[in-house]
Structure formats: C-alpha cells, structure tokens
Design a protein around this motif. Structure first.
Motif, short mmCIF file in Angstrom:
data_model
loop_
_atom_site.label_atom_id
_atom_site.label_comp_id
_atom_site.label_asym_id
_atom_site.label_seq_id
_atom_site.Cartn_x
_atom_site.Cartn_y
_atom_site.Cartn_z
N GLY A 16 0.69 -1.12 0.07
CA GLY A 16 -0.25 -0.36 0.02
C GLY A 16 0.66 1.25 0.51
N PRO A 17 0.10 2.57 -0.65
CA PRO A 17 1.13 3.82 -0.44
C PRO A 17 1.41 3.81 0.49
N ASN A 18 0.60 3.85 2.00
CA ASN A 18 1.19 3.89 3.39
C ASN A 18 2.03 3.40 4.08
N SER A 19 2.45 1.92 3.17
CA SER A 19 3.07 0.77 3.61
C SER A 19 4.64 2.06 4.06
N LEU A 36 8.02 -3.52 -6.50
CA LEU A 36 6.88 -4.05 -6.19
C LEU A 36 5.56 -3.00 -6.50
N VAL A 37 4.24 -3.58 -6.51
CA VAL A 37 3.47 -3.04 -7.67
C VAL A 37 2.61 -2.04 -6.50
N VAL A 38 2.06 -0.69 -6.05
CA VAL A 38 1.53 -0.19 -4.85
C VAL A 38 -0.22 -0.18 -5.40
N GLN A 39 -1.08 -0.59 -4.40
CA GLN A 39 -1.86 -1.24 -4.96
C GLN A 39 -3.06 -0.07 -3.94
N GLU A 40 -3.76 0.59 -4.05
CA GLU A 40 -4.18 1.20 -2.49
C GLU A 40 -6.33 0.80 -3.41
N ARG A 51 15.63 0.85 -6.47
CA ARG A 51 16.29 2.57 -6.72
C ARG A 51 16.12 3.26 -5.32
N ASP A 52 14.58 3.14 -5.85
CA ASP A 52 13.92 3.89 -4.87
C ASP A 52 13.89 4.11 -3.79
N LEU A 53 14.09 2.69 -3.36
CA LEU A 53 14.13 2.17 -1.97
C LEU A 53 15.83 2.97 -1.52
N TRP A 54 17.01 2.45 -2.49
CA TRP A 54 18.30 3.22 -1.67
C TRP A 54 17.96 5.01 -1.85
N THR A 74 9.03 6.44 9.92
CA THR A 74 8.10 7.27 9.48
C THR A 74 8.07 7.55 7.97
N GLN A 75 8.84 7.40 7.07
CA GLN A 75 9.27 7.44 5.44
C GLN A 75 8.21 6.60 4.69
N LYS A 76 6.98 7.29 4.05
CA LYS A 76 5.91 5.83 3.13
C LYS A 76 6.26 5.56 1.61
N VAL A 77 6.23 4.63 0.98
CA VAL A 77 5.89 4.24 -0.03
C VAL A 77 5.67 5.57 -0.69
N HIS A 78 4.62 6.03 -0.61
CA HIS A 78 4.03 7.25 -1.08
C HIS A 78 5.13 8.64 -1.63
N ASP A 79 5.98 8.87 -1.31
CA ASP A 79 6.87 9.88 -1.07
C ASP A 79 7.93 9.33 -2.08
#
Length: 148
Positions: A16-19, A36-40, A51-54, A74-79
């Motif tokens: 999820g985007p808030n993960s 990973l795909v982001v689904q809501e 690369r986004d994780l890095w 506190t960093q979230k996927v949506h960022d």
C-alpha cells in the motif's frame, strides 16, 4: 514470436502507499525482489523499485572513516513510488517491449491481460536474461558446428 507473457515474472507482490520504506526493505530482501506494485483499494497506483528504496536510505557520517546507512520508519511508499505505472499487454512482442523501455526510460512494466487484470511484471533484467539465453544457445551451436 516471443511475447511479454513469455518473459514476465508472475511473482507479483503489492504494498500500500502508506507502507513504510522499512517494511519495503524487508519484503524486497526476504523475497529477493526488485519491484513492488503499489495498490490502494485494489487499484494500481504506483510501482516501487529497489532504486527507489536506495533513494530513501539516509546516510549519516559516524566518524571520518565510517558511514551508517539507515531507514527512517516514518518514510512512506507514496513519497518514493513512481507514477504513472507503464503497462503492456501480455501479447506485446518483445521488440515492442524493448522499444517501450527505451521510450519510457523505466525498468519495469506491469503486464495485463485483455481484461485489464494484472498478470505479471516484465523488467529489463527479464529481457537481458532472454537475450543471454539466445547468445549462449548460439555459442553452443557455433562451437558444436566448428568441431566438425
């Protein structure tokens, strides 16, 4: 003709985007994934790569010789996720997939069937593995033929 469905990975993991990015790090590491795909609410809203994780990893200088890398919980996927998510049909030819990779400058596409259902992910690594297999087969044929 080789199609996207022939090369795609069917191992789709969604978040999820808030993960938290800390959770993402654990999922990617434990399952050996790069995307990973982001689904809501069952809807595709983004894609997240290693690369986004890095990009989310913070580095702090501990002393002049050591650096500590850390993830802030506190960093979230949506960022960090990417949008739009580029999609190809499972019947798309490998040539067209490569052309789209070059045009869009991304490292993965979600693969959908005719009904618009997500069936897999195809990455540049999948394409490279396919071509490596072709080269290795060609090398075996060449070496086998040259022995006679």
């Amino acid at each position: 003709m080789v199609r996207a469905k022939d090369l795609m990975s069917k191992k789709i993991v969604s978040i999820g985007p808030n993960s938290s990015m800390l959770e993402v790090s654990q999922i990617m590491t434990n399952r050996n994934l790069k995307h990973l795909v982001v689904q809501e609410n069952g809807k595709l809203v983004g894609i997240l790569s290693d690369r986004d994780l890095w990009k989310s990893i913070r580095s702090d200088l501990v002393d002049s010789q050591h650096m500590e890398l850390s993830l802030n919980s506190t960093q979230k996927v949506h960022d960090y996720m990417n949008w739009p998510v580029y999609v190809v049909s499972e019947s798309t030819s490998v040539q067209k997939v490569i052309e789209e990779f070059l045009a869009q400058r991304v490292s993965a596409f979600v693969v959908e069937n005719k009904k618009g259902e997500m069936k897999g992910i195809i990455t540049i690594d999948d394409i490279l593995e396919y071509f490596l297999g072709l080269i290795q087969d060609d090398e075996k044929t060449y070496h086998h033929e040259s022995l006679y």
